[in-house]
Design a protein around this motif. Structure first.
Motif, PDB file in Angstrom:
ATOM      1  N   ALA A 246       0.831  -1.208   0.000  1.00  0.00           N
ATOM      2  CA  ALA A 246       0.000   0.000   0.000  1.00  0.00           C
ATOM      3  C   ALA A 246       0.861   1.252   0.000  1.00  0.00           C
ATOM      4  O   ALA A 246       0.604   2.210  -0.743  1.00  0.00           O
ATOM      5  CB  ALA A 246      -0.925  -0.015   1.214  1.00  0.00           C
ATOM      6  N   ILE A 247       1.899   1.266   0.834  1.00  0.00           N
ATOM      7  CA  ILE A 247       2.803   2.420   0.910  1.00  0.00           C
ATOM      8  C   ILE A 247       3.466   2.664  -0.438  1.00  0.00           C
ATOM      9  O   ILE A 247       3.581   3.799  -0.906  1.00  0.00           O
ATOM     10  CB  ILE A 247       3.857   2.191   2.009  1.00  0.00           C
ATOM     11  CG1 ILE A 247       3.203   2.271   3.394  1.00  0.00           C
ATOM     12  CG2 ILE A 247       4.992   3.211   1.913  1.00  0.00           C
ATOM     13  CD1 ILE A 247       4.094   1.769   4.509  1.00  0.00           C
ATOM     14  N   TYR A 248       3.883   1.562  -1.088  1.00  0.00           N
ATOM     15  CA  TYR A 248       4.512   1.690  -2.406  1.00  0.00           C
ATOM     16  C   TYR A 248       3.555   2.344  -3.403  1.00  0.00           C
ATOM     17  O   TYR A 248       3.927   3.260  -4.139  1.00  0.00           O
ATOM     18  CB  TYR A 248       4.943   0.308  -2.904  1.00  0.00           C
ATOM     19  CG  TYR A 248       5.338   0.297  -4.363  1.00  0.00           C
ATOM     20  CD1 TYR A 248       6.567   0.800  -4.773  1.00  0.00           C
ATOM     21  CD2 TYR A 248       4.468  -0.208  -5.336  1.00  0.00           C
ATOM     22  CE1 TYR A 248       6.926   0.792  -6.112  1.00  0.00           C
ATOM     23  CE2 TYR A 248       4.814  -0.215  -6.670  1.00  0.00           C
ATOM     24  CZ  TYR A 248       6.048   0.291  -7.054  1.00  0.00           C
ATOM     25  OH  TYR A 248       6.393   0.294  -8.380  1.00  0.00           O
ATOM     26  N   ARG A 249       2.292   1.888  -3.418  1.00  0.00           N
ATOM     27  CA  ARG A 249       1.320   2.434  -4.375  1.00  0.00           C
ATOM     28  C   ARG A 249       0.995   3.884  -4.066  1.00  0.00           C
ATOM     29  O   ARG A 249       0.896   4.725  -4.954  1.00  0.00           O
ATOM     30  CB  ARG A 249       0.028   1.602  -4.339  1.00  0.00           C
ATOM     31  CG  ARG A 249       0.191   0.184  -4.816  1.00  0.00           C
ATOM     32  CD  ARG A 249       0.242   0.093  -6.322  1.00  0.00           C
ATOM     33  NE  ARG A 249       0.735  -1.224  -6.723  1.00  0.00           N
ATOM     34  CZ  ARG A 249       1.064  -1.534  -7.968  1.00  0.00           C
ATOM     35  NH1 ARG A 249       0.979  -0.627  -8.916  1.00  0.00           N
ATOM     36  NH2 ARG A 249       1.509  -2.724  -8.264  1.00  0.00           N
ATOM     37  N   ILE A 250       0.793   4.177  -2.785  1.00  0.00           N
ATOM     38  CA  ILE A 250       0.465   5.554  -2.385  1.00  0.00           C
ATOM     39  C   ILE A 250       1.620   6.484  -2.732  1.00  0.00           C
ATOM     40  O   ILE A 250       1.435   7.577  -3.265  1.00  0.00           O
ATOM     41  CB  ILE A 250       0.150   5.613  -0.876  1.00  0.00           C
ATOM     42  CG1 ILE A 250      -1.159   4.862  -0.579  1.00  0.00           C
ATOM     43  CG2 ILE A 250       0.039   7.048  -0.391  1.00  0.00           C
ATOM     44  CD1 ILE A 250      -1.397   4.613   0.897  1.00  0.00           C
ATOM     45  N   ASP A 251       2.836   6.017  -2.435  1.00  0.00           N
ATOM     46  CA  ASP A 251       4.033   6.821  -2.712  1.00  0.00           C
ATOM     47  C   ASP A 251       4.199   7.038  -4.210  1.00  0.00           C
ATOM     48  O   ASP A 251       4.483   8.132  -4.683  1.00  0.00           O
ATOM     49  CB  ASP A 251       5.254   6.110  -2.129  1.00  0.00           C
ATOM     50  CG  ASP A 251       6.439   7.044  -1.936  1.00  0.00           C
ATOM     51  OD1 ASP A 251       6.226   8.271  -1.977  1.00  0.00           O
ATOM     52  OD2 ASP A 251       7.558   6.562  -1.740  1.00  0.00           O
ATOM     53  N   LYS A 252       3.980   5.968  -4.968  1.00  0.00           N
ATOM     54  CA  LYS A 252       4.144   6.031  -6.422  1.00  0.00           C
ATOM     55  C   LYS A 252       3.131   6.979  -7.058  1.00  0.00           C
ATOM     56  O   LYS A 252       3.467   7.759  -7.952  1.00  0.00           O
ATOM     57  CB  LYS A 252       3.997   4.628  -7.010  1.00  0.00           C
ATOM     58  CG  LYS A 252       4.198   4.558  -8.514  1.00  0.00           C
ATOM     59  CD  LYS A 252       4.030   3.129  -9.008  1.00  0.00           C
ATOM     60  CE  LYS A 252       4.192   3.066 -10.522  1.00  0.00           C
ATOM     61  NZ  LYS A 252       3.956   1.700 -11.037  1.00  0.00           N
ATOM     62  N   ASP A 253       1.896   6.910  -6.574  1.00  0.00           N
ATOM     63  CA  ASP A 253       0.832   7.727  -7.153  1.00  0.00           C
ATOM     64  C   ASP A 253       0.672   9.079  -6.473  1.00  0.00           C
ATOM     65  O   ASP A 253      -0.184   9.880  -6.865  1.00  0.00           O
ATOM     66  CB  ASP A 253      -0.502   6.967  -7.086  1.00  0.00           C
ATOM     67  CG  ASP A 253      -0.460   5.667  -7.872  1.00  0.00           C
ATOM     68  OD1 ASP A 253       0.359   5.582  -8.799  1.00  0.00           O
ATOM     69  OD2 ASP A 253      -1.225   4.747  -7.535  1.00  0.00           O
ATOM     70  N   PRO A 260      -4.117   9.020   7.599  1.00  0.00           N
ATOM     71  CA  PRO A 260      -3.820   9.311   9.005  1.00  0.00           C
ATOM     72  C   PRO A 260      -2.337   9.608   9.184  1.00  0.00           C
ATOM     73  O   PRO A 260      -1.489   9.124   8.407  1.00  0.00           O
ATOM     74  CB  PRO A 260      -4.204   8.000   9.716  1.00  0.00           C
ATOM     75  CG  PRO A 260      -5.082   7.271   8.769  1.00  0.00           C
ATOM     76  CD  PRO A 260      -4.679   7.680   7.397  1.00  0.00           C
ATOM     77  N   ASN A 261      -2.002  10.417  10.181  1.00  0.00           N
ATOM     78  CA  ASN A 261      -0.601  10.789  10.431  1.00  0.00           C
ATOM     79  C   ASN A 261       0.286   9.574  10.653  1.00  0.00           C
ATOM     80  O   ASN A 261       1.457   9.572  10.269  1.00  0.00           O
ATOM     81  CB  ASN A 261      -0.515  11.729  11.636  1.00  0.00           C
ATOM     82  CG  ASN A 261      -1.090  13.096  11.331  1.00  0.00           C
ATOM     83  OD1 ASN A 261      -1.093  13.529  10.172  1.00  0.00           O
ATOM     84  ND2 ASN A 261      -1.590  13.776  12.343  1.00  0.00           N
ATOM     85  N   SER A 262      -0.267   8.531  11.306  1.00  0.00           N
ATOM     86  CA  SER A 262       0.535   7.341  11.576  1.00  0.00           C
ATOM     87  C   SER A 262       1.007   6.679  10.282  1.00  0.00           C
ATOM     88  O   SER A 262       2.091   6.108  10.218  1.00  0.00           O
ATOM     89  CB  SER A 262      -0.268   6.340  12.405  1.00  0.00           C
ATOM     90  OG  SER A 262      -1.463   5.983  11.717  1.00  0.00           O
ATOM     91  N   LEU A 263       0.170   6.758   9.229  1.00  0.00           N
ATOM     92  CA  LEU A 263       0.556   6.181   7.946  1.00  0.00           C
ATOM     93  C   LEU A 263       1.474   7.116   7.170  1.00  0.00           C
ATOM     94  O   LEU A 263       2.343   6.673   6.416  1.00  0.00           O
ATOM     95  CB  LEU A 263      -0.690   5.851   7.123  1.00  0.00           C
ATOM     96  CG  LEU A 263      -1.545   4.721   7.708  1.00  0.00           C
ATOM     97  CD1 LEU A 263      -2.845   4.577   6.938  1.00  0.00           C
ATOM     98  CD2 LEU A 263      -0.791   3.408   7.690  1.00  0.00           C
ATOM     99  N   LYS A 264       1.307   8.417   7.344  1.00  0.00           N
ATOM    100  CA  LYS A 264       2.238   9.361   6.720  1.00  0.00           C
ATOM    101  C   LYS A 264       3.651   9.163   7.253  1.00  0.00           C
ATOM    102  O   LYS A 264       4.636   9.329   6.529  1.00  0.00           O
ATOM    103  CB  LYS A 264       1.769  10.802   6.958  1.00  0.00           C
ATOM    104  CG  LYS A 264       0.515  11.173   6.171  1.00  0.00           C
ATOM    105  CD  LYS A 264       0.103  12.612   6.433  1.00  0.00           C
ATOM    106  CE  LYS A 264      -1.160  12.972   5.641  1.00  0.00           C
ATOM    107  NZ  LYS A 264      -1.614  14.351   5.937  1.00  0.00           N
TER     108      LYS A 264
END
Length: 890
Positions: A246-253, A260-264
């Protein structure tokens, strides 16, 4: 695994045949032992490949091969110690030691204890080899079955292997059905689970990928994640993998709004994820999926434990209505446990589609009708593949460009097709294809099993891995490098479908990645059993295992390692304590490869200098380490040192010049200048990458006569760099030069040299984000006969292209992006008769003039792209997918 034993025999004979051992055998009184050892190993080597074929049906022979392999490895290690002594001698010479001290390495004045110890080791090895060799006559082994060398001059045309994934044959109907299921709403539940079931090699993963990447799916789901599960259904591990995806996709896009801040925090520092406890991980996953319509692919699931699935499922049900989980599995009971919709049973490809696929991959374009008999035999082979695309493509790759009917019939009539095929067995087609490999490719393939399933290989690292273990054959042409040989091996394995999913990096023309199908990985594991192992807490390691990839940590792992003694490879796939690293260094003195990438060691133990056999050391991604111990400079055999993204590394040790075998150096440092005195090892470098060095102002001081063997130079993200400080006339072997994101660099500091009659070998030049660049340097004319690819992007002050540009007679690809001050092409562009592709974007005046007044200058170019806007400069440098030919990479 006799091919590894055969490979070690080859290495032992190469060492014994070198000048080094001629000198040593006389000086240390072991001539007769070494001569006798050489003769015995030659006699054994002659029957080893026959032994490999017969060992499956003869337990005594298998046991004999195990003993033989063990003693040959001991022989290799002892001879490698001699090699280390020779390197020590060379270091002393370079450092100005007296000739008397140097000669002591080989003379009778050398300490008696050392001479006695080495002589004793040689005699012991020789006796053991003699005893084992005496037993070979019990097995009636045939001689002369050595595999042929891969011909380095007659490279196979391998472009057929790189089929665009969207061009999959015969799965259009299946994709439509899966797409329908993904788009359907289920009023009774928020998250639906769709199982795809089929035997191995049928194309379940390919079908899932086609759907996952479809534009309609991408726009339909707010979040997409892909996780390869395999045998170990560990819920904590899977949560981490889902979050990482998920982090890879969010970062890529670049879609961070509403997170949420915890995920940022995880986006900023991905290492945080490894240190989270189970409760924190579950919380982050629920936060991530809450009220989002997501698609999660769980690829290759084997878990039949309903309770484990229930644990994970509870964390996934918080997505919004319409969320989907797509599961691929070989096991219908897994589908029953996990599925909420009807199972999609994937069938074999129809015979017609299989024949089309086979003919596409087995024949060169337009040639199949020239061989009607081969076509008929091919159709019979395809029938035996029973609709499995992996089997079809593997055998097609094996037979590609071969026109001998006997070879085709031997595949069709092989007795392996008659064996009873049990569930979970490796496809006969894969075994057949493996059996047809020459021995050097067999052992290279087998070593790949040390990496976990779904591992993304990159060509550079795999070649360095093979080099570290000495399993690349010396090139037939002395002008070719071992790296070139390794690249040929990868392409040969790709052409035979042992690797797949090739991804070319558009900004690094010498770099590409690929993967291994899980069935092919199973094949590699079965072959390398007892040699290579992936270590988890539940592993059971054979005592003779040599190559380890450590996936987990804890006392269980440490206890398993205590049983081993002859380990040559350690790859840490997860964070490990310093105590384990120290224990490994202390225990495993024959290490050739140590991969500590993405670790968080603040220091390395001084004991690392004791690893005299070490060829490969990877510390990439360690953003904590500040300095390397001076003892690292004792690693005279080291060929690869990867220090990229070590952002807090203050400087390289002064004595690093003593690492005189270094061929690959990738470094990030806080230092302002790399001193020539500190980097004397550059004499042997083939690839040098300097990246993310914020303080670096000049690359080298006083580099006269250095870097004469350098093939590839990459300078990236060095914002303070004002000078390369290189004498271009000495870079006669340089083939690829890439300079990116160096805001203060103009490339003019070398213009004062006498560059008349300069002869260079540059083939690829890429210049990106150099705002100080105003003109191309004159020394480029030294590559007028060799430069094939020139790319310039984001050079906002580049005023004009030089009048000598048309002298680049070999130029076939020319790309100019975001250089707005360029207004015209130089006169004489018609002389560039080799030019096949011209792309201009983000240069409005230049594009307009090329359309109007200057169109005659480029009328001869087959492919021209003229764009007013470029988009992003990096993506605009990429060639279209269908144009990519990996065989062009040198």
């Amino acid at each position: 695994m006799a091919e590894i034993g055969y490979g070690v025999a080859v290495k032992v004979l190469e060492l014994l045949g070198s000048v080094t051992y001629e000198e040593l055998s006389s000086a240390w009184g072991v001539r007769s032992d070494l001569t006798r050892l050489e003769g015995t190993v030659k006699a054994i080597k002659a029957v080893l490949l026959d032994a490999e074929e017969k060992q499956a049906s003869d337990h005594r022979l298998s046991f004999w091969l195990g003993k033989l392999k063990d003693v040959l490895k001991d022989a290799e290690n002892v001879l490698d110690e001699f090699q280390y002594i020779v390197l020590q001698k060379e270091v002393m010479k370079r450092n100005g030691s007296t000739s008397k001290k140097v000669s002591n390495f080989f003379s009778s004045s050398n300490p008696l204890a050392v001479r006695f110890e080495m002589a004793h080791k040689i005699k012991g090895i020789r006796k053991r080899v003699d005893e084992i060799a005496a037993e070979k006559d019990n097995f009636n082994l045939a001689q002369g079955l050595e595999g042929r060398k891969l011909n380095m001059q007659e490279r196979r045309d391998m472009t057929h292997s790189f089929v665009n994934p969207s061009n999959v044959i015969g799965r259009g109907y299946d994709k439509e059905k899966i797409m329908d299921l993904l788009m359907q709403l289920d009023a009774s539940r928020n998250v639906s689970v769709i199982p795809i079931v089929g035997i191995g090699g049928l194309g379940k993963t390919t079908l899932a990928k086609l759907s996952f990447d479809d534009e309609q799916v991408v726009s339909h789901f707010q979040l997409r994640m892909w996780v390869c599960v395999y045998e170990d259904f560990n819920v904590t591990r899977l949560i981490k993998k889902i979050l990482k995806s998920a982090i890879y996709r969010i970062d890529k896009d670049s879609v961070v709004d509403g997170l949420p801040n915890s995920l940022k925090e995880l986006l900023k520092d991905k290492k945080i994820l490894e240190n989270l406890g189970v409760d924190e991980l579950q919380c982050r996953l629920r936060e991530l999926l809450k009220d989002k319509k997501f698609l999660l692919v769980l690829d290759d699931v084997w878990n039949g434990d309903r309770s484990k699935w229930n644990q994970l499922e509870e964390l996934l049900i918080g997505g919004s209505n319409g969320s989907k989980i797509l599961v691929t599995t070989r096991n219908s009971s897994v589908a029953t446990i996990m599925g909420t919709t009807a199972t999609y049973n994937l069938r074999g490809l129809p015979q017609e589609d299989c024949e089309f696929l086979f003919e596409k991959l087995a024949f060169k374009e337009g040639q199949k009708n020239q061989y009607p008999n081969l076509l008929n035999i091919g159709r019979e082979i395809v029938k035996k593949c029973k609709g499995v695309p992996l089997a079809v493509s593997t055998l097609a790759g094996l037979l590609y460009s071969k026109v001998d009917e006997h070879e085709w019939k031997s595949i069709r009539d092989n007795e392996i097709w008659n064996l009873e095929q049990k569930e979970g067995d490796i496809l006969p087609a894969l075994k057949l294809s493996y059996d047809q490999l020459p021995f050097h490719l067999k052992q290279c393939f087998a070593y790949c099993s040390v990496f976990p399933k779904d591992f993304e290989f990159d060509n550079l690292q795999l070649i360095q891995f093979w080099m570290a273990h000495g399993i690349l054959q010396s090139p037939a042409n002395e002008s070719q490098e071992l790296e070139y040989v390794g690249d040929l091996y990868i392409k040969e394995l790709l052409s035979r479908s042992f690797f797949q999913d090739v991804d070319q990096d558009e900004l690094l023309p010498f770099y590409y990645t690929f993967k291994m199908h899980d069935l092919v990985h199973d094949l590699a594991l079965s072959i390398a059993k007892g040699e290579c192992s992936v270590v988890t807490k539940k592993s059971t390691l054979a005592a003779e295992v040599c190559h380890l990839s450590i996936l987990e940590n804890g006392q269980e792992v440490t206890t398993q390692l205590e049983k081993l003694s002859k380990v040559q490879t350690i790859i840490f796939q997860t964070e490990q304590p310093m105590s384990l690293l120290e224990a490994c260094i202390s225990r495993f003195k024959y290490l050739r490869l140590l991969d500590l990438s993405n670790s968080s060691f603040e220091v390395l133990p001084n004991s690392i200098g004791s690893l005299k056999h070490l060829r490969f050391l990877n510390l990439e991604g360690n953003d904590i380490i500040k300095q390397l111990p001076d003892s690292i400079c004792k690693l005279h055999s080291l060929q690869t040192l990867r220090l990229g993204d070590c952002s807090n590394l203050e400087r390289l040790p002064k004595g690093i010049r003593d690492i005189i075998s270094l061929r690959f150096l990738w470094v990030t440092t806080k230092h302002t200048c790399l001193s020539e005195k500190a980097v004397g090892c550059l004499d042997s470098l083939r690839l040098l990458s300097i990246s993310n060095c914020e303080n670096l102002k000049c690359l080298f001081e006083r580099m006269e006569g250095r870097l004469t063997n350098l093939r590839t130079l990459l300078v990236n993200e060095c914002p303070s760099l004002t000078s390369l400080s290189l004498s271009i006339k000495h870079l006669t072997a340089l083939e690829t030069l890439i300079i990116m994101e160096c805001e203060e660099l103009s490339l003019m500091e070398m213009e004062g040299e006498d560059n008349q009659d300069l002869k260079l070998s540059l083939q690829k030049l890429m210049i990106v984000d150099l705002p100080k660049l105003e003109v191309l340097p004159q020394w480029l004319q030294g590559s007028a006969n060799t430069l094939q690819s020139l790319a310039i992007a984001n050079c906002e002050n580049l005023k004009a292209l030089p009048e000598w540009l048309p002298r680049l007679k070999s130029l076939h690809t020319f790309r100019i992006v975001d250089c707005p001050k360029l207004s015209s092409l130089p006169e004489g562009m018609e002389a560039l008769t080799a030019l096949r592709q011209l792309k201009i974007g983000g240069c409005p005046d230049l594009s307009r003039k090329c359309r109007e007044e200057d169109s005659h200058k480029i009328a001869h170019v087959p492919k021209i792209e003229l764009e007013e806007d470029s988009g992003s400069s990096s993506s605009s440098l990429e060639l279209e997918e269908e144009e990519f030919d990996i065989s062009d990479i040198q």
